[in-house]
Design a protein around this motif. Structure first.
Motif, PDB file in Angstrom:
ATOM      1  N   MET A   1       0.850  -1.188   0.000  1.00 40.69           N
ATOM      2  CA  MET A   1       0.000   0.000   0.000  1.00 40.69           C
ATOM      3  C   MET A   1       0.888   1.241   0.000  1.00 40.69           C
ATOM      4  O   MET A   1       1.837   1.347   0.751  1.00 40.69           O
ATOM      5  CB  MET A   1      -0.905  -0.013   1.229  1.00 40.69           C
ATOM      6  N   SER A   2       0.560   2.186  -0.831  1.00 42.28           N
ATOM      7  CA  SER A   2       1.338   3.408  -0.979  1.00 42.28           C
ATOM      8  C   SER A   2       0.995   4.410   0.131  1.00 42.28           C
ATOM      9  O   SER A   2      -0.167   4.561   0.507  1.00 42.28           O
ATOM     10  CB  SER A   2       1.039   4.010  -2.351  1.00 42.28           C
ATOM     11  N   GLU A   3       2.025   5.084   0.646  1.00 40.28           N
ATOM     12  CA  GLU A   3       1.855   6.053   1.726  1.00 40.28           C
ATOM     13  C   GLU A   3       2.101   7.470   1.201  1.00 40.28           C
ATOM     14  O   GLU A   3       2.840   7.667   0.242  1.00 40.28           O
ATOM     15  CB  GLU A   3       2.843   5.773   2.860  1.00 40.28           C
ATOM     16  N   ALA A   4       1.459   8.447   1.866  1.00 36.36           N
ATOM     17  CA  ALA A   4       1.625   9.852   1.492  1.00 36.36           C
ATOM     18  C   ALA A   4       1.789  10.689   2.753  1.00 36.36           C
ATOM     19  O   ALA A   4       1.242  10.364   3.803  1.00 36.36           O
ATOM     20  CB  ALA A   4       0.412  10.340   0.705  1.00 36.36           C
ATOM     21  N   ILE A   5       2.551  11.772   2.622  1.00 38.38           N
ATOM     22  CA  ILE A   5       2.638  12.790   3.666  1.00 38.38           C
ATOM     23  C   ILE A   5       2.397  14.125   2.974  1.00 38.38           C
ATOM     24  O   ILE A   5       3.138  14.507   2.069  1.00 38.38           O
ATOM     25  CB  ILE A   5       4.006  12.802   4.371  1.00 38.38           C
ATOM     26  N   ARG A   6       1.313  14.812   3.392  1.00 32.70           N
ATOM     27  CA  ARG A   6       0.911  16.052   2.731  1.00 32.70           C
ATOM     28  C   ARG A   6       0.812  17.198   3.738  1.00 32.70           C
ATOM     29  O   ARG A   6       0.414  16.996   4.883  1.00 32.70           O
ATOM     30  CB  ARG A   6      -0.445  15.881   2.034  1.00 32.70           C
ATOM     31  N   HIS A   7       1.160  18.381   3.276  1.00 32.74           N
ATOM     32  CA  HIS A   7       1.058  19.623   4.058  1.00 32.74           C
ATOM     33  C   HIS A   7      -0.027  20.468   3.401  1.00 32.74           C
ATOM     34  O   HIS A   7       0.042  20.750   2.202  1.00 32.74           O
ATOM     35  CB  HIS A   7       2.401  20.348   4.040  1.00 32.74           C
ATOM     36  N   VAL A   8      -1.026  20.857   4.199  1.00 31.90           N
ATOM     37  CA  VAL A   8      -2.190  21.566   3.681  1.00 31.90           C
ATOM     38  C   VAL A   8      -2.349  22.887   4.424  1.00 31.90           C
ATOM     39  O   VAL A   8      -2.206  22.946   5.640  1.00 31.90           O
ATOM     40  CB  VAL A   8      -3.456  20.691   3.866  1.00 31.90           C
ATOM     41  N   THR A   9      -2.652  23.947   3.664  1.00 29.97           N
ATOM     42  CA  THR A   9      -2.999  25.240   4.253  1.00 29.97           C
ATOM     43  C   THR A   9      -4.350  25.647   3.685  1.00 29.97           C
ATOM     44  O   THR A   9      -4.558  25.621   2.472  1.00 29.97           O
ATOM     45  CB  THR A   9      -1.938  26.310   3.916  1.00 29.97           C
ATOM     46  N   VAL A  10      -5.275  25.999   4.593  1.00 27.68           N
ATOM     47  CA  VAL A  10      -6.644  26.307   4.200  1.00 27.68           C
ATOM     48  C   VAL A  10      -6.953  27.763   4.562  1.00 27.68           C
ATOM     49  O   VAL A  10      -6.692  28.197   5.680  1.00 27.68           O
ATOM     50  CB  VAL A  10      -7.646  25.370   4.916  1.00 27.68           C
ATOM     51  N   ASN A  11      -7.509  28.493   3.601  1.00 27.76           N
ATOM     52  CA  ASN A  11      -7.892  29.892   3.806  1.00 27.76           C
ATOM     53  C   ASN A  11      -9.395  30.051   3.648  1.00 27.76           C
ATOM     54  O   ASN A  11     -10.035  29.293   2.931  1.00 27.76           O
ATOM     55  CB  ASN A  11      -7.170  30.797   2.802  1.00 27.76           C
ATOM     56  N   GLY A  34      -0.717  12.890  12.134  1.00 31.28           N
ATOM     57  CA  GLY A  34      -0.411  14.267  11.782  1.00 31.28           C
ATOM     58  C   GLY A  34      -0.867  15.257  12.816  1.00 31.28           C
ATOM     59  O   GLY A  34      -0.974  14.935  14.006  1.00 31.28           O
ATOM     60  N   TRP A  35      -1.168  16.457  12.351  1.00 29.85           N
ATOM     61  CA  TRP A  35      -1.581  17.532  13.248  1.00 29.85           C
ATOM     62  C   TRP A  35      -2.308  18.623  12.476  1.00 29.85           C
ATOM     63  O   TRP A  35      -2.244  18.671  11.245  1.00 29.85           O
ATOM     64  CB  TRP A  35      -0.385  18.130  13.995  1.00 29.85           C
ATOM     65  N   VAL A  36      -2.994  19.495  13.228  1.00 33.56           N
ATOM     66  CA  VAL A  36      -3.682  20.659  12.660  1.00 33.56           C
ATOM     67  C   VAL A  36      -3.501  21.814  13.633  1.00 33.56           C
ATOM     68  O   VAL A  36      -3.425  21.601  14.846  1.00 33.56           O
ATOM     69  CB  VAL A  36      -5.184  20.346  12.394  1.00 33.56           C
ATOM     70  N   ARG A  37      -3.429  23.039  13.108  1.00 29.72           N
ATOM     71  CA  ARG A  37      -3.311  24.222  13.964  1.00 29.72           C
ATOM     72  C   ARG A  37      -3.787  25.463  13.219  1.00 29.72           C
ATOM     73  O   ARG A  37      -3.768  25.514  11.989  1.00 29.72           O
ATOM     74  CB  ARG A  37      -1.877  24.427  14.438  1.00 29.72           C
ATOM     75  N   ASN A  38      -4.230  26.448  14.013  1.00 27.15           N
ATOM     76  CA  ASN A  38      -4.539  27.770  13.470  1.00 27.15           C
ATOM     77  C   ASN A  38      -3.246  28.529  13.267  1.00 27.15           C
ATOM     78  O   ASN A  38      -2.265  28.318  13.988  1.00 27.15           O
ATOM     79  CB  ASN A  38      -5.419  28.567  14.439  1.00 27.15           C
ATOM     80  N   ARG A  39      -3.283  29.446  12.313  1.00 27.04           N
ATOM     81  CA  ARG A  39      -2.168  30.374  12.103  1.00 27.04           C
ATOM     82  C   ARG A  39      -2.692  31.787  12.355  1.00 27.04           C
ATOM     83  O   ARG A  39      -3.867  32.065  12.134  1.00 27.04           O
ATOM     84  CB  ARG A  39      -1.607  30.227  10.693  1.00 27.04           C
ATOM     85  N   ARG A  40      -1.811  32.635  12.822  1.00 29.50           N
ATOM     86  CA  ARG A  40      -2.223  34.004  13.162  1.00 29.50           C
ATOM     87  C   ARG A  40      -2.751  34.784  11.954  1.00 29.50           C
ATOM     88  O   ARG A  40      -3.460  35.763  12.119  1.00 29.50           O
ATOM     89  CB  ARG A  40      -1.075  34.751  13.835  1.00 29.50           C
ATOM     90  N   ASP A  41      -2.420  34.340  10.750  1.00 27.31           N
ATOM     91  CA  ASP A  41      -2.917  35.034   9.549  1.00 27.31           C
ATOM     92  C   ASP A  41      -4.357  34.658   9.211  1.00 27.31           C
ATOM     93  O   ASP A  41      -4.908  35.110   8.211  1.00 27.31           O
ATOM     94  CB  ASP A  41      -1.994  34.777   8.356  1.00 27.31           C
ATOM     95  N   PRO A  81       8.793  14.433   6.214  1.00 24.36           N
ATOM     96  CA  PRO A  81       8.428  13.563   7.346  1.00 24.36           C
ATOM     97  C   PRO A  81       8.768  14.182   8.709  1.00 24.36           C
ATOM     98  O   PRO A  81       8.102  13.882   9.703  1.00 24.36           O
ATOM     99  CB  PRO A  81       9.231  12.289   7.093  1.00 24.36           C
ATOM    100  N   ASP A  82       9.769  15.041   8.769  1.00 21.01           N
ATOM    101  CA  ASP A  82      10.125  15.690  10.035  1.00 21.01           C
ATOM    102  C   ASP A  82       8.988  16.559  10.576  1.00 21.01           C
ATOM    103  O   ASP A  82       8.931  16.829  11.777  1.00 21.01           O
ATOM    104  CB  ASP A  82      11.383  16.546   9.881  1.00 21.01           C
ATOM    105  N   MET A  83       8.080  17.004   9.696  1.00 23.21           N
ATOM    106  CA  MET A  83       6.962  17.827  10.149  1.00 23.21           C
ATOM    107  C   MET A  83       6.054  17.063  11.112  1.00 23.21           C
ATOM    108  O   MET A  83       5.370  17.669  11.930  1.00 23.21           O
ATOM    109  CB  MET A  83       6.169  18.369   8.961  1.00 23.21           C
ATOM    110  N   LEU A  84       6.056  15.738  11.043  1.00 28.23           N
ATOM    111  CA  LEU A  84       5.239  14.932  11.956  1.00 28.23           C
ATOM    112  C   LEU A  84       5.729  15.045  13.395  1.00 28.23           C
ATOM    113  O   LEU A  84       4.972  14.811  14.333  1.00 28.23           O
ATOM    114  CB  LEU A  84       5.221  13.465  11.525  1.00 28.23           C
ATOM    115  N   LYS A  85       6.972  15.428  13.587  1.00 32.56           N
ATOM    116  CA  LYS A  85       7.545  15.533  14.932  1.00 32.56           C
ATOM    117  C   LYS A  85       6.906  16.641  15.756  1.00 32.56           C
ATOM    118  O   LYS A  85       7.118  16.713  16.962  1.00 32.56           O
ATOM    119  CB  LYS A  85       9.056  15.750  14.853  1.00 32.56           C
TER     120      LYS A  85
END
Length: 99
Positions: A1-11, A34-41, A81-85
């Protein structure tokens, strides 16, 4: 099975509407790391890791968001992958502090 690591920004109207917790539920229901967070922008940022099909599905859910949200744009790019840390210790998926 193929794995993915994606970085998403939602406006759009994605803060103050339960968006992060919506993303957390969607990710956990698909057993995604993974993780999710608000950004000050005013945007929301997330990192998703797991099977390609599950990651694709959670990103599709992010394009919709919870009913009070209004997603205007979503940027999806490969993640290091380091972003998962950034996750909280011992958690598969974390809701992080605003940056």
């Amino acid at each position: 099975m193929s794995e993915a690591i994606r970085h998403v920004t939602v406006n759009g109207r994605v803060q103050g509407v339960g968006y992060r917790y919506f993303v957390e539920r969607e990710a956990q229901s698909r057993d995604i790391e993974g993780w999710v967070r608000n950004r000050r922008d005013g945007s929301v940022e997330a990192v998703f890791a797991g099977p390609v099909e599950a990651v694709t599905a959670v990103i599709a859910a992010c394009r919709r968001g919870p009913s009070p949200a209004r997603v205007e744009a979503l940027r999806d790019e490969p993640a290091n992958p380091d972003m998962l840390k950034l996750r909280d210790a011992g958690e598969r998926f974390s809701v992080l502090q605003t940056v």
